[in-house]
Design an enzyme around this catalytic site. Structure first.
Site, PDB file in Angstrom:
ATOM      1  N   TYR A 144     -35.719  31.437  55.739  1.00 42.60           N
ATOM      2  CA  TYR A 144     -36.328  32.424  56.629  1.00 42.60           C
ATOM      3  C   TYR A 144     -36.865  33.574  55.792  1.00 42.60           C
ATOM      4  O   TYR A 144     -36.155  34.100  54.930  1.00 42.60           O
ATOM      5  CB  TYR A 144     -35.283  32.945  57.623  1.00 42.60           C
ATOM      6  N   ASP A 239     -37.089  35.826  47.478  1.00 51.78           N
ATOM      7  CA  ASP A 239     -36.822  36.639  48.654  1.00 51.78           C
ATOM      8  C   ASP A 239     -35.344  37.032  48.596  1.00 51.78           C
ATOM      9  O   ASP A 239     -34.471  36.261  49.004  1.00 51.78           O
ATOM     10  CB  ASP A 239     -37.147  35.856  49.927  1.00 51.78           C
ATOM     11  N   LYS A 267     -32.651  45.054  53.940  1.00 49.45           N
ATOM     12  CA  LYS A 267     -31.216  45.163  54.266  1.00 49.45           C
ATOM     13  C   LYS A 267     -30.495  46.228  53.423  1.00 49.45           C
ATOM     14  O   LYS A 267     -30.688  47.400  53.686  1.00 49.45           O
ATOM     15  CB  LYS A 267     -30.594  43.762  54.197  1.00 49.45           C
TER      16      LYS A 267
HETATM   17  C1  PLP Z   1     -33.444  39.272  57.084  1.00 48.59           C
HETATM   18  C2  PLP Z   1     -34.344  38.541  56.185  1.00 48.59           C
HETATM   19  C3  PLP Z   1     -35.735  38.732  56.194  1.00 48.59           C
HETATM   20  C4  PLP Z   1     -36.408  39.598  57.233  1.00 48.59           C
HETATM   21  O1  PLP Z   1     -36.067  40.930  57.141  1.00 48.59           O
HETATM   22  P1  PLP Z   1     -36.298  41.873  58.440  1.00 48.59           P
HETATM   23  O2  PLP Z   1     -35.923  43.225  57.953  1.00 48.59           O
HETATM   24  O3  PLP Z   1     -35.419  41.312  59.501  1.00 48.59           O
HETATM   25  O4  PLP Z   1     -37.735  41.768  58.803  1.00 48.59           O
HETATM   26  C5  PLP Z   1     -36.503  38.103  55.251  1.00 48.59           C
HETATM   27  N1  PLP Z   1     -35.949  37.295  54.332  1.00 48.59           N
HETATM   28  C6  PLP Z   1     -34.621  37.068  54.296  1.00 48.59           C
HETATM   29  C7  PLP Z   1     -34.070  36.177  53.238  1.00 48.59           C
HETATM   30  C8  PLP Z   1     -33.786  37.661  55.224  1.00 48.59           C
HETATM   31  O5  PLP Z   1     -32.477  37.395  55.201  1.00 48.59           O
END
Ligand code: PLP
Length: 429
Positions: A144, A239, A267
Site C-alpha cells: 500500500y 516507501d 507517520k
Molecule cells: C500509511 C501508509 C501510506 C499512506 O500514508 P497516509 O498518511 O495514510 O496517506 C503510504 N505508504 C505506506 C507504506 C503506509 O503505511
C-alpha cells in the site's frame, strides 16, 4: 439493551460521513461490530467515549512510537502554538527538519515536506518520472502506498481488507503504467524490466510490508532489486512511511544496508500530526519545483505546528538510540507469548515480526507475499479481535495490518496482552 455512546455516534456518523469514518479500515468492516470512538490517549492506553480503557497496539496506525501524547511532543506543540500555526512562508523549523532527516537517513540528500504519506508517494513517483523521462513503474501486489489513483491496483491495507484492492474510479489510463509483481519474487521483476526495457521510471516498495500484515523481504530479493535498478537506470523508491524511524533511526534501509535512490516518509515523522516527506539523491530532487520543472506544492506543507511535533519526535530518536533495543525486547516478548498462546490450542500460527512491527496470521503457512497472506482465516481473526477488545486490548481491526508496540508499553502490559490472547484463543479456536 443499552446503546453505547460509540454506537450512538456511529449511527449518526453513518448519516453524515461515508461509512461513518474518515478512513475505511477504522470502520471494523472486516471484523464486524461497531467501531470504538476514542476520547483520549495516554502512553500505552486509550480510553473510549464510554469510559472503557484499552491497551493500544495501533498507535494511530504507526505515528505513536512513544505512545500517546508524550510530554516532550506536547510541549513542543504548545510552544509553537503560542507563536502561530501557519505562515504560508518559509520558517526555520523546516530547515531544521530537513537537516535532521538528511542526517538520520544518509541516502536522503534533499527532502521536501508534504502533508501525508499519500502525497509523498505520489510526488516521489512524479519526480522519478520527471527525472528519468519514463512513464511506467513497478509496485508489488499487497503493498500500500496511499490512495493515489495509480497505486490503487492490487493495493494492501484497507483496500485489501474491504475486497477492493483495485478501486472503481481508477481509469484504465491511470492503471496502464502500473506494473505489478509478486513480493519477494525477483525473477518476475527481472522479466518486467526486460519486457519494458527503457520504459520503467521507478520501482516502489515497502522495504518491510506492513499493509498485508507484517511481511519481511529476503536479502536476495532486496539486493537483487538494488542491482537491477542500478543496471537499468530505474529509480528505487523505498516507501518508509511505516518503517521509517520505527525499525531504526535510519529506517529499513539502515537495517538491511541498502541505499535506495528515493525514500518516502510519513507517520512518525509528524509526531502524530499530518506530515509526509519525500527525498533522495540530490540530482533527482533538484528536478522538483522551483529548483526544477516537476511541479509539486502545498498550502500547509512544512506547517510549523507539524514541524514542531515531528522535530520533537526525531530529536528524541536521535538522542535516545537505546529505544530500538527496548522496542525489540518488548516485541520479541509479545511474539513468544503469542506463539505460546496459539500453541496452547494446538496451533502454529505464523507470526512475522521485525523490531516493533508484528502480525499474527491465522494461518500455519509461512507468509512471504500476498498469496500466502490471504491464506489466513480472517473470520477467526475477527473473533480474536473482538475477544481481545472485550478484554481491553485494541488490535488492528483487520488481519492484514501490522501491530505496533511503543516505548510506553511495559513488560506488564505485554504480559497482560499475552494472558488475554491465551484466554481468547481457548474460547475461539
Ligand atoms: C500509511 C501508509 C501510506 C499512506 O500514508 P497516509 O498518511 O495514510 O496517506 C503510504 N505508504 C505506506 C507504506 C503506509 O503505511
Amino acid at each position: 439493551m443499552q446503546i453505547s455512546t460509540s454506537q450512538q455516534l456511529f449511527e449518526k456518523a453513518q448519516t453524515l460521513i461515508p461509512g461513518g469514518v474518515n478512513s475505511p479500515v477504522r470502520a471494523f468492516k472486516s471484523v464486524g461490530g461497531t467501531p470504538v470512538f476514542f476520547a483520549s490517549g495516554s502512553g500505552s492506553r486509550v480510553t473510549d467515549v464510554d469510559g472503557n480503557s484499552y491497551l493500544d497496539y495501533i498507535g494511530s496506525w504507526g505515528p505513536h512510537l512513544f505512545g500517546h501524547n508524550p510530554q516532550f511532543i506536547k510541549s513542543a506543540i504548545l510552544a509553537q502554538l503560542e507563536k502561530g500555526v501557519s505562515f504560508g512562508a518559509p520558517c526555520g523549523l523546516e530547515v531544521e527538519m530537513a537537516e535532521l532527516i538528511t542526517s538520520l537517513v544518509p541516502s536522503v540528500e534533499m527532502v521536501r515536506m508534504v502533508n501525508s504519506g499519500t502525497e509523498a508517494t505520489m510526488s516521489a513517483v512524479r519526480a522519478a518520472r520527471g527525472f528519468t523521462g519514463r512513464d511506467k513503474f513497478i509496485k508489488f501486489e499487497g503493498c500500500y502506498h496511499g490512495h493515489g489513483d495509480y497505486f490503487l491496483i492490487k493495493a494492501g491495507s484497507g483496500a485489501l481488507t474491504l475486497g477492493v484492492p483495485t478501486s472503481p474510479g481508477v481509469t484504465k489510463g491511470n492503471a496502464a503504467d502500473t506494473l505489478l509483481a509478486t513480493y519477494n519474487n525477483l525473477a518476475e521483476v527481472q522479466e518486467l524490466a526486460e519486457k519494458y526495457k527503457g520504459e520503467i521510471a521507478a520501482i516502489i516498495i515497502e522495504p518491510v510490508v506492513g499493509n498485508m500484515g507484517t511481511v519481511l523481504p529476503t536479502k536476495e530479493f532486496m539486493n537483487g532489486l538494488r542491482q537491477l535498478c542500478t543496471k537499468e537506470g530505474i529509480v528505487l523508491i523505498f516507501d518508509e512511511v511505516m518503517t521509517g524511524f520505527r525499525l531504526a533511526k535510519g529506517g529499513a534501509q539502515e537495517v538491511f544496508g541498502i541505499t535506495p535512490d528515493m525514500s518516502v516518509f510519513g507517520k512518525i515523522i509528524g509526531g502524530g500530526l499530518p506530515v509526509g516527506a519525500y527525498g533522495g539523491k540530490k540530482e533527482i530532487m533538484m528536478k522538483v519545483a522551483p529548483a526544477g520543472p516537476v511541479y509539486q506544492a502545498g498550502t500547509l506543507s512544512g506547517n510549523p505546528l507539524a514541524m514542531a511535533a515531528g522535530l520533537a519526535a526525531l530529536r528524541y530518536i536521535q538522542q535516545n538510540p537505546a529505544i530500538y533495543t527496548r522496542l525489540e525486547e518488548l516485541t520479541a516478548r509479545l511474539q513468544h507469548g503469542l506463539a505460546a498462546a496459539a500453541q496452547s490450542v494446538g496451533k502454529n500460527y505464523t507470526i512475522n515480526r521485525i523490531g516493533s512491527m508484528i502480525s499474527m496470521f491465522f494461518s500455519e503457512q509461512p507468509v512471504t507475499d500476498f498469496a500466502s497472506a490471504v491464506t489466513s482465516d480472517t473470520a477467526l481473526y475477527g473473533k480474536f479481535f473482538h475477544g481481545m477488545l472485550d478484554e481491553g486490548h485494541y488490535l488492528p481491526p483487520a488481519q492484514f495490518e501490522a501491530w505496533f508496540v511503543s516505548t510506553a508499553h511495559t513488560e506488564a502490559n505485554i504480559d497482560e496482552t499475552i494472558a488475554a490472547a491465551k484466554r481468547v484463543m481457548q474460547k475461539i479456536v
